[in-house]
Each structure stands twice: as structure tokens, then as C-alpha cells.
Design a protein around this motif. Structure first.
Motif, mmCIF file in Angstrom:
data_model
loop_
_atom_site.group_PDB
_atom_site.id
_atom_site.type_symbol
_atom_site.label_atom_id
_atom_site.label_comp_id
_atom_site.label_asym_id
_atom_site.label_seq_id
_atom_site.Cartn_x
_atom_site.Cartn_y
_atom_site.Cartn_z
ATOM 1 N N ALA A 1 0.626 7.116 0.564
ATOM 2 C CA ALA A 1 -0.719 7.613 0.769
ATOM 3 C C ALA A 1 -1.015 7.330 2.648
ATOM 4 O O ALA A 1 -1.725 7.950 2.935
ATOM 5 N N LEU B 1 -6.020 1.696 -2.237
ATOM 6 C CA LEU B 1 -5.910 2.735 -3.458
ATOM 7 C C LEU B 1 -6.302 1.662 -4.657
ATOM 8 O O LEU B 1 -6.120 0.522 -4.686
ATOM 9 N N LEU C 1 -8.728 5.567 -1.964
ATOM 10 C CA LEU C 1 -8.427 6.571 -2.537
ATOM 11 C C LEU C 1 -8.099 6.199 -4.258
ATOM 12 O O LEU C 1 -7.413 5.316 -4.451
ATOM 13 N N TYR D 1 -4.393 10.238 -4.811
ATOM 14 C CA TYR D 1 -3.882 9.965 -3.265
ATOM 15 C C TYR D 1 -3.282 11.348 -2.827
ATOM 16 O O TYR D 1 -3.422 11.329 -1.475
ATOM 17 N N TYR E 1 -8.693 13.051 0.362
ATOM 18 C CA TYR E 1 -9.118 12.241 1.683
ATOM 19 C C TYR E 1 -9.429 13.419 2.728
ATOM 20 O O TYR E 1 -9.841 12.955 3.605
#
Length: 171
Positions: free
Chosen positions: A19, A104, A136, A141, A147
Motif C-alpha cells: 500500500a 490500513l 485505507l 488498498y 486512494y
């Protein structure tokens, strides 16, 4: 501009690292120059003076833009990331570095964790964090849509900061 990702996941080569790479690439338009997968530093993180840990700290401190990523553990960032961040020298360890706090998680419950928990410690170390932290979903992700909104809103600010912060000496 030197772009680095730091992943503080207890598992090596994790989704967290992946990520961070995605976000760094979306911001810089290219893969990050450097990576620190903190868990690979092992037990050396628990003491002081280890040369491998010092090299990783210097690598991060010498960057212009750093995406610092952690999974959400017990409503916060991981202990392994905290052990790494503790290796930086006080309020100047990240001076001149622009950071993006990234976390995350499994759902929206901890969406403010990057802003409320990770960002303050990075700023305490002297980093400049010019935007909101990014949270995320751990299952989404890798999808650019996860994003894209954040990057669209903040990319120019992050890049402007990263290209000027080092030359002006920090926040």
C-alpha cells in the motif's frame, strides 16, 4: 526528490508495504527510491547503536518524501513501527522530511488513526506532515480508487512541500 516508504507491519513483504508503494508511486509518478520494511530489522530494534538500524534511520532521514505505513493494531499503529521511530533523534530526527502517515484497517472505525495517532509522533520527530493522514481499507488498498481521491486532493501540496522543506530546514 528522494522518495522512501516505511512499512511497520509485523509481517515482512506485507500488504502495508505494498500500500505504501502504491501511494508513493501515485504521488511521485514513479516507484519509491528506497524501502524500509521495519520488521526485517529484527531484534536490533530493541536496543541502541545497531549499525543496520542506524543505516535504515539515516536512509529515512535523508529522504525528501516518506510514506510511513502501519496496519491498525489495537486501534493504533504497531509496536514494531514505534520501536523504529524511537531510534530517531528527538525533535530533529526527521527535520526536513515531508511525511504521509498511512494506515490500513478492516473498516471505517479507525479512519482517524493516521491523523490522531501516527501523524503526531512523526511531527514530534521534526517531520512536516502538510496533509491529512490517509486511511485505507486493507482489502481495497491496491485499487487506485481507494486512494485516488486523497491523492487528487493532496498530491500538489505534498510534492510542493517535499521539494521545499529540505532546503528550508523543516517545518
Amino acid at each position: 526528490m528522494i522518495v522512501t516508504v516505511v512499512a511497520g507491519n509485523p509481517k515482512p513483504a506485507s500488504r502495508t508495504l505494498d500500500a505504501a508503494r502504491h501511494v508513493a508511486e501515485a504521488l511521485a509518478g514513479r516507484a519509491p527510491d528506497r524501502e524500509v520494511d521495519v520488521v526485517t530489522l529484527g531484534p536490533s530494534l530493541l536496543g541502541w547503536g545497531d549499525e543496520t538500524v542506524k543505516a535504515a534511520v539515516d536512509l529515512v532521514a535523508g529522504s525528501d518524501l516518506v510514506v510511513v505505513a502501519s496496519p491498525t493494531y489495537k486501534a493504533s499503529y504497531t509496536g514494531v513501527l514505534k520501536c523504529f521511530l524511537d531510534q530517531f533523534a528527538g525533535a530533529t530526527g526527521l527535520a526536513g522530511v515531508t511525511v504521509v502517515p498511512l494506515m490500513l484497517g478492516a473498516g471505517p472505525t479507525h479512519a482517524l488513526a493516521p491523523e490522531l495517532l501516527l501523524k503526531p509522533v512523526l511531527v514530534e520527530l521534526g517531520a512536516t506532515a502538510p496533509t491529512q493522514g490517509l486511511y485505507l481499507n486493507e482489502k481495497l488498498y491496491a485499487e487506485p480508487e481507494a486512494y485516488a481521491g486523497w491523492v487528487g486532493q493532496w498530491k500538489d501540496v505534498v510534492l510542493a512541500c517535499a521539494t521545499t522543506t529540505r532546503s528550508t530546514g523543516g517545518s
